[in-house]
Scaffold this active site. Structure first.
Site, PDB file in Angstrom:
ATOM      1  N   TRP A 116       0.858  -1.186   0.000  1.00  0.00           N
ATOM      2  CA  TRP A 116       0.000   0.000   0.000  1.00  0.00           C
ATOM      3  C   TRP A 116       0.892   1.233   0.000  1.00  0.00           C
ATOM      4  CZ3 TRP A 116      -0.261   3.810   3.928  1.00  0.00           C
ATOM      5  CH2 TRP A 116      -1.095   4.891   3.581  1.00  0.00           C
ATOM      6  N   GLU A 138      -3.049  -2.908  -2.439  1.00  0.00           N
ATOM      7  CA  GLU A 138      -4.140  -2.295  -1.677  1.00  0.00           C
ATOM      8  C   GLU A 138      -4.502  -0.906  -2.180  1.00  0.00           C
ATOM      9  OE1 GLU A 138      -3.296  -1.862   2.492  1.00  0.00           O
ATOM     10  OE2 GLU A 138      -5.301  -1.121   2.957  1.00  0.00           O
ATOM     11  N   LYS A 198      -6.952   2.623  -2.223  1.00  0.00           N
ATOM     12  CA  LYS A 198      -7.472   3.529  -1.202  1.00  0.00           C
ATOM     13  C   LYS A 198      -8.283   4.637  -1.850  1.00  0.00           C
ATOM     14  CE  LYS A 198      -5.963   6.147   2.746  1.00  0.00           C
ATOM     15  NZ  LYS A 198      -5.317   5.910   4.012  1.00  0.00           N
ATOM     16  N   ASP A 211      -9.461  -3.134   1.765  1.00  0.00           N
ATOM     17  CA  ASP A 211      -9.499  -2.568   3.114  1.00  0.00           C
ATOM     18  C   ASP A 211     -10.889  -1.988   3.271  1.00  0.00           C
ATOM     19  OD1 ASP A 211      -9.413  -0.512   5.189  1.00  0.00           O
ATOM     20  OD2 ASP A 211      -7.256  -0.869   5.257  1.00  0.00           O
ATOM     21  N   HIS A 220     -11.553   1.758   2.942  1.00  0.00           N
ATOM     22  CA  HIS A 220     -11.027   2.475   1.785  1.00  0.00           C
ATOM     23  C   HIS A 220     -12.019   2.699   0.667  1.00  0.00           C
ATOM     24  CE1 HIS A 220      -6.525   1.662   2.815  1.00  0.00           C
ATOM     25  NE2 HIS A 220      -7.212   2.199   3.793  1.00  0.00           N
ATOM     26  N   HIS A 235      -8.358  -6.363   4.514  1.00  0.00           N
ATOM     27  CA  HIS A 235      -7.932  -5.583   5.670  1.00  0.00           C
ATOM     28  C   HIS A 235      -9.214  -5.190   6.361  1.00  0.00           C
ATOM     29  CE1 HIS A 235      -3.580  -3.951   5.019  1.00  0.00           C
ATOM     30  NE2 HIS A 235      -3.629  -5.257   5.124  1.00  0.00           N
ATOM     31  N   ASP A 249     -11.820   7.038   6.695  1.00  0.00           N
ATOM     32  CA  ASP A 249     -10.961   5.871   6.926  1.00  0.00           C
ATOM     33  C   ASP A 249     -10.329   5.975   8.321  1.00  0.00           C
ATOM     34  OD1 ASP A 249      -9.299   3.683   6.522  1.00  0.00           O
ATOM     35  OD2 ASP A 249      -7.770   4.856   5.489  1.00  0.00           O
ATOM     36  N   ASP A 270     -10.109   3.917  10.893  1.00  0.00           N
ATOM     37  CA  ASP A 270      -9.464   2.759  11.515  1.00  0.00           C
ATOM     38  C   ASP A 270      -9.884   2.536  12.962  1.00  0.00           C
ATOM     39  OD1 ASP A 270      -7.714   1.560   9.403  1.00  0.00           O
ATOM     40  OD2 ASP A 270      -6.931   3.598   9.335  1.00  0.00           O
ATOM     41  N   ASP A 287      -6.796  -4.428  10.159  1.00  0.00           N
ATOM     42  CA  ASP A 287      -6.054  -3.179   9.982  1.00  0.00           C
ATOM     43  C   ASP A 287      -6.802  -2.029  10.635  1.00  0.00           C
ATOM     44  OD1 ASP A 287      -4.479  -1.095   9.252  1.00  0.00           O
ATOM     45  OD2 ASP A 287      -4.952  -1.163   7.114  1.00  0.00           O
TER      46      ASP A 287
HETATM   47  C1  RNT Z   1      -3.686   2.748   5.047  1.00  0.00           C
HETATM   48  C2  RNT Z   1      -3.772   1.319   4.688  1.00  0.00           C
HETATM   49  C3  RNT Z   1      -2.623   0.472   5.135  1.00  0.00           C
HETATM   50  C4  RNT Z   1      -2.158   0.829   6.518  1.00  0.00           C
HETATM   51  C5  RNT Z   1      -1.128  -0.101   7.083  1.00  0.00           C
HETATM   52  C6  RNT Z   1      -0.433   0.495   8.269  1.00  0.00           C
HETATM   53  O1  RNT Z   1      -4.831   3.439   4.796  1.00  0.00           O
HETATM   54  O2  RNT Z   1      -4.941   0.780   5.180  1.00  0.00           O
HETATM   55  O3  RNT Z   1      -2.929  -0.856   5.010  1.00  0.00           O
HETATM   56  O4  RNT Z   1      -3.202   0.899   7.422  1.00  0.00           O
HETATM   57  O5  RNT Z   1      -0.294  -0.515   6.103  1.00  0.00           O
HETATM   58 ZN    ZN Z   2      -5.192  -1.353   5.052  1.00  0.00          ZN
END
Ligand code: RNT
Ligand code: ZN
Length: 419
Positions: free
Chosen positions: A187, A226, A228, A259, A262, A286, A294, A296, A326
């Site tokens: 990513w 990955e 985003k 993810d 994302h 993820h 995003d 997290d 993640d």
């Molecule tokens: C970031 C991505 C990525 C990170 C990690 C730390 O938006 O999701 O995967 O969270 O690599």
């Molecule tokens: Zn991620």
């Protein structure tokens, strides 16, 4: 009634309820026991890592909070992850980022990293029974800027190409050592705050960089790319968008990482699984929880997660879908954050494994749509939690909220002493 008796009695009743809709709860529990979830090492220390230089988190991602007890070094990250696994049934994996190498306090730049920097992790993983996955780290570095692999500047781009190639070689060593492919996730944050003069230029560069990076074939690692939506400070344009990686993955046989944070918030990630399964080799997940962006947040058992798990199971794709977590939350006990997220993910998959898919399909084939919808609704309140409790009980991990006190004790004795 004693707790153990309560668990057993509830389980027996649940088993009968499920048997009535054609589901064998023991089979579901065995299946769940085989499900391996990749724990992300970066929840333990707020994505800091062990580079001697140390630097601010960049790349458009952000951790909020400063709850005491963050892991400060490799020993503490290992101890905390090991502690988390005490509250989680089954065998799981560990996903490492390049900045978590065992650099022994030396300055090892991103284009100098070697498999030997992960030798102690491989050893530790073996001792813990945790297989390893890996991630390149393009952020939090003086050369991260806004563009890495998509940078028109040769020197910067080549620096990141070298980094990424080395990460693949490290992943290959991990995979070889553990006798199971290492999932290597790529990513990059590349993008811009405003719309660039043209969007094609950087995507073309990224395609070329990726081709160069992937030129060496490996047998013990799998490449995952990955996408985003946007990063903080990079809101208008993301070079590695979903369309970009979906196209790249479909054309060149690479695994797309989904993810769950994302995408646009109204997008349904579960709905993407079946299409990816048709056109890309495998899927890397993820699992995260976006709140308005995003963000997290710690993964919890919500409709998005249960729908995602159901879709994977309905597609009979457990062997082709790799589950990684993640998220990073520094506002609560970080070990507790791991445990909540893994247990939520397991619960979602258990519910999916308890779905009477045959009956639903039969109603559908017979055109009985009222019956299908009615059963879909009733499934939601079938006693899956009694099966979950039994799963934890037979795997010797705390049932229900009993794990809270264990994590509190670890906080008292270990993490609260870190100052
Ligand atoms: C970031 C991505 C990525 C990170 C990690 C730390 O938006 O999701 O995967 O969270 O690599
Ligand atoms: Zn991620």
């Amino acid at each position: 009634m004693k707790k153990e008796q309560l668990i057993e009695t509830s389980f027996e009743i649940a088993a009968e309820r499920y048997a009535a809709v054609g589901i064998n709860v023991n089979e579901a529990m065995e299946r769940l026991g085989r499900l391996s979830i990749s724990l992300h090492c970066w929840q333990a220390d707020d994505v800091s890592g062990f580079e001697s230089r140390g630097s601010e988190l960049s790349g458009g991602i952000q951790v909020t909070g400063n709850y005491p007890g963050k892991a400060r070094n490799i020993e503490e990250v290992r101890a905390d992850i090991s502690e988390a696994t005490r509250y989680i049934a089954g065998r799981h994996r560990l996903s490492l980022h390049e900045i978590y190498g065992d650099f022994g306090g030396r300055a090892v730049d991103r284009d100098e990293v070697l498999p030997e920097h992960f030798a102690s992790w491989i050893e530790w993983g073996r001792e813990q029974g945790m297989k390893l996955d890996f991630n390149t780290t393009s952020f939090s570095h003086p050369r991260s800027g806004n563009l890495t692999l998509a940078n028109p500047d040769d020197s910067t781009r080549n620096f990141w190409i070298e980094h990424t190639k080395r990460c693949r070689a490290i992943a290959e060593e991990m995979g070889k050592a553990q006798g199971d492919p290492c999932m290597m996730n790529l990513w990059i944050h590349d993008g811009s705050k405003e719309v660039p003069a043209d969007r094609l230029r950087y995507r073309r560069i990224l395609e070329q960089s990726l081709d160069e990076v992937f030129a060496t074939p490996y047998a013990n690692m799998k490449d995952c790319i990955e996408a985003k939506l946007f990063g903080i400070g990079l809101e208008s344009y993301t070079v590695g968008s979903y369309d970009f990686y979906l196209g790249y993955g479909a054309k060149k046989g690479k695994i797309v990482t989904l993810d769950t944070g994302h995408f646009h918030l109204t997008e349904n990630i579960a709905d993407k699984i079946s299409s990816l399964l048709l056109f890309t080799p495998e899927i890397m997940l993820h699992v995260s929880r976006p709140i308005r962006w995003d963000s997290d947040h710690v993964v919890i058992l919500n409709d998005d997660l249960t729908e995602l798990a159901r879709e994977v199971v309905r597609c009979d794709a457990l062997s082709r879908v790799h589950i990684g977590l993640d998220y990073f939350d520094a506002t609560i006990n970080r070990i507790g954050a791991y445990v909540i997220g893994v247990r939520a993910t397991q619960k979602a998959f258990l519910q999916a494994m308890l779905e009477p898919a045959g009956q639903l399909r039969k109603y559908e084939d017979d055109g009985k749509y009222f019956e299908r919808l009615a059963l879909q609704e009733e499934i939601k309140s079938l006693p899956w939690s009694a099966v979950w409790d039994m799963f934890c009980h037979t795997n010797n991990v705390p049932v229900g909220e009993d794990y809270i006190s264990g994590i509190q004790a670890y906080e008292r004795n270990v993490t609260s002493k870190r100052v």
